[in-house]
Scaffold this motif. Structure first.
Motif, PDB file in Angstrom:
ATOM      1  N   GLU A  85     -25.198  76.042   1.979  1.00 26.54           N
ATOM      2  CA  GLU A  85     -25.969  76.554   0.846  1.00 26.54           C
ATOM      3  C   GLU A  85     -25.066  77.307  -0.149  1.00 26.54           C
TER       4      GLU A  85
ATOM      5  N   ASP B  92     -39.027  84.334  -2.954  1.00 25.52           N
ATOM      6  CA  ASP B  92     -39.629  83.254  -2.168  1.00 25.52           C
ATOM      7  C   ASP B  92     -41.045  83.643  -1.792  1.00 25.52           C
TER       8      ASP B  92
ATOM      9  N   TYR C  87     -31.125  92.052  -4.048  1.00 24.65           N
ATOM     10  CA  TYR C  87     -30.021  91.678  -3.158  1.00 24.65           C
ATOM     11  C   TYR C  87     -29.128  92.903  -2.917  1.00 24.65           C
TER      12      TYR C  87
ATOM     13  N   HIS D  20     -26.850  79.197   6.082  1.00 21.31           N
ATOM     14  CA  HIS D  20     -27.655  79.922   5.108  1.00 21.31           C
ATOM     15  C   HIS D  20     -26.742  80.815   4.276  1.00 21.31           C
TER      16      HIS D  20
HETATM   17  C1  LIG Z   1     -34.879  86.571  -0.043  1.00 25.80           C
HETATM   18  C2  LIG Z   1     -33.828  85.515  -0.069  1.00 25.80           C
HETATM   19  O1  LIG Z   1     -33.450  85.200  -1.376  1.00 25.80           O
HETATM   20  C3  LIG Z   1     -34.288  84.224   0.637  1.00 25.80           C
HETATM   21  O2  LIG Z   1     -35.287  83.643  -0.129  1.00 25.80           O
HETATM   22  C4  LIG Z   1     -33.121  83.278   0.789  1.00 25.80           C
HETATM   23  O3  LIG Z   1     -32.199  83.810   1.659  1.00 25.80           O
HETATM   24  C5  LIG Z   1     -33.578  81.896   1.230  1.00 25.80           C
HETATM   25  O4  LIG Z   1     -34.411  81.883   2.329  1.00 25.80           O
HETATM   26  C6  LIG Z   1     -32.477  80.876   1.359  1.00 25.80           C
HETATM   27  O5  LIG Z   1     -32.605  80.014   2.201  1.00 25.80           O
HETATM   28  O6  LIG Z   1     -31.544  80.953   0.586  1.00 25.80           O
END
Ligand SMILES: C[C@H](O)[C@@H](O)[C@@H](O)[C@H](O)C(=O)O
Ligand SMILES: [Mg+2]
Length: 444
Positions: free
Chosen positions: A384, A26, A34, A353
């Motif tokens: 999400e 992002d 991750y 989230h």
């Molecule tokens: C670093 C991560 O992938 C974020 O970009 C992610 O959590 C993102 O803000 C989201 O809303 O999924």
């Protein structure tokens, strides 16, 4: 099973090299790997608890250290001691007279608290033979309330009000549970449009997602306005006028910049702008919310919101229109229960989230609880979903027709495959030995 005594806590630094392909990228986190601090609790019986908290690579070792520091408060306790006074245990972890100085209830120490408490909830759900969402749904409202620390939030939500919300939602609970088991909980996808993806990739992933039945899409924005205009146009043209589009800037802008930038993207009719500015700037979010309301664009935030006190103020200041709870950022289920109930009191939808490894697995339990036992509504609500790394979990999420199908296995879906944990341990697992052995790796 409740008599089981915790005898050992093991914590591992487990990282996946997602930055190699720009998954998860992002405007602020351009190269995330991750990762999780992964906790396993052993007991003097066969009962175990698995928990995790999410990170994006470097620094996971610091969370691991914090988990180790907290472990002395956990080892030697029985599950029964913990869950019979869960509020007290939550306070023990978050209010240790010395360790609270490095929080309190925020940052690394709160991530560590989340990993440990997630493992305790997983263990409790295992002991009861239920998936966590079902343990919560079946729990007596008074017992649920006793899991929550109401310190600092009683000016927004009292215990009695929380109880009233839960009791009111008793009506129709069984029907909603049946509906969830049949249809699942509505989801949106973020994994078509990470910032580092090319337009070709974006087009291909979006068209595949449409074929799979997805109707709600999130696009990363914030690095370059012209790129954002092009990418949003591309996605809006592909998904058509009826499907939903959300945009996420991951804290990139100052307040006035956020308002002018998002106004330029208004023609693509985003439902929300996520994390437009610093996650700590409550009044800034309120100003953005006010400025964008006439354009029909809401503000969403929460993935980096420290704790229930911050959420309280966001709600009191009308600074957000979508509450994005996260299963690993705040103090686990205990603190998320407080946030979910405050959101209900303020009549603001919860849209969790889940952009990370394991976050989809965990948060699905919380949103099912929210629908069945608290909000009783699907209006403007969705959870999400990102399509990465589920294969490393023992009970991965099941998505059908863009809906989360409620997990059936007992526990909190935190357990990872032993082989995945071994291979991805940082830095000595096989995957990292290979990557770090290569000279000029982009990760070092
Ligand atoms: C670093 C991560 O992938 C974020 O970009 C992610 O959590 C993102 O803000 C989201 O809303 O999924
Ligand atoms: Mg986000």
């Amino acid at each position: 099973m409740l008599k089981a005594e915790i005898t050992k806590l093991t914590v591992s630094d487990v990282r996946f090299p997602t930055s190699l392909e720009q998954h998860g990228s992002d405007a602020m986190h351009t190269d995330p790997d991750y990762s999780v601090a992964y906790v396993v609790l052993d007991t003097d019986t066969s009962l175990k608890g698995y928990g995790l908290t999410f990170t994006v690579g470097r620094g996971t070792e610091i969370v691991v250290c914090a988990v180790q520091a907290l472990s002395t408060l956990v080892i030697g306790k029985t599950l029964e001691e913990i869950v019979s006074d869960f509020r007290g245990f939550y306070r023990l972890l978050t209010n240790d007279g010395q360790m609270r100085w490095i929080g309190p209830e925020k940052g690394v120490i709160q991530l560590a608290t989340a990993a440990i408490l997630n493992a305790i909830w997983d263990m409790w759900a295992h002991a009861e033979g239920k998936p966590l969402w079902k343990l919560l749904v079946d729990m007596d409202p008074r017992q649920l309330i006793r899991c929550i620390d109401f310190t600092y939030i009683t000016d927004a939500l009292t215990e009695q009000e929380a109880l009233d919300i839960l009791e009111k939602a008793n009506k129709g609970k069984q029907e909603r549970e049946d509906q969830m088991l049949k249809e699942g909980y509505p989801a949106y996808t973020t994994s078509c449009a990470w910032l580092g993806y090319s337009d070709e990739q974006l087009t291909q992933l979006c068209s595949a997602a449409l074929d799979e039945g997805w109707t709600r899409f999130k696009v990363k924005v914030g690095a370059d306005l012209q790129d954002d205009i092009r990418r949003c146009r591309l996605i809006r043209n592909m998904i058509g006028p009826e499907n939903k589009l959300m945009i996420d800037a991951n804290q990139r802008w100052d307040v006035s910049e956020a308002i002018s930038w998002v106004s330029r993207l208004a023609e693509f009719r985003p439902l929300w702008i996520e994390e437009p500015t610093s996650p700590d700037d409550i009044l800034g979010h309120a100003a953005i919310s006010k400025a964008l309301a006439p354009l029909g664009i809401g503000v969403a935030t929460g993935e980096q919101c420290h704790n229930r006190v911050m959420f309280k103020q966001f709600l009191q200041a009308s600074a957000l229109q979508f509450v994005q709870i996260d299963s690993c950022r705040v103090g686990s289920v205990n603190e998320n229960l407080a946030i979910i109930l405050m959101a209900a009191k303020f009549k603001v939808p919860v849209c969790p989230h889940a952009g990370g490894v394991g976050l989809c697995e965990l948060v699905q339990h919380l949103i099912l609880f929210d629908y069945i036992s608290v909000s009783a509504s699907l209006d403007n609500r969705m959870c999400e979903y990102v399509d990465h790394l589920h294969e490393h979990f023992k009970s991965p999420t099941v998505i059908r027709n863009a809906h989360y199908i409620p997990p059936k296995d007992p526990g909190f879906s935190c357990e990872m495959l032993e082989s995945s944990v071994q291979k991805h341990q940082f830095p000595h697992g096989e995957v990292w030995r290979r990557i770090l052995g290569q000279k000029h790796s982009p990760i070092i």
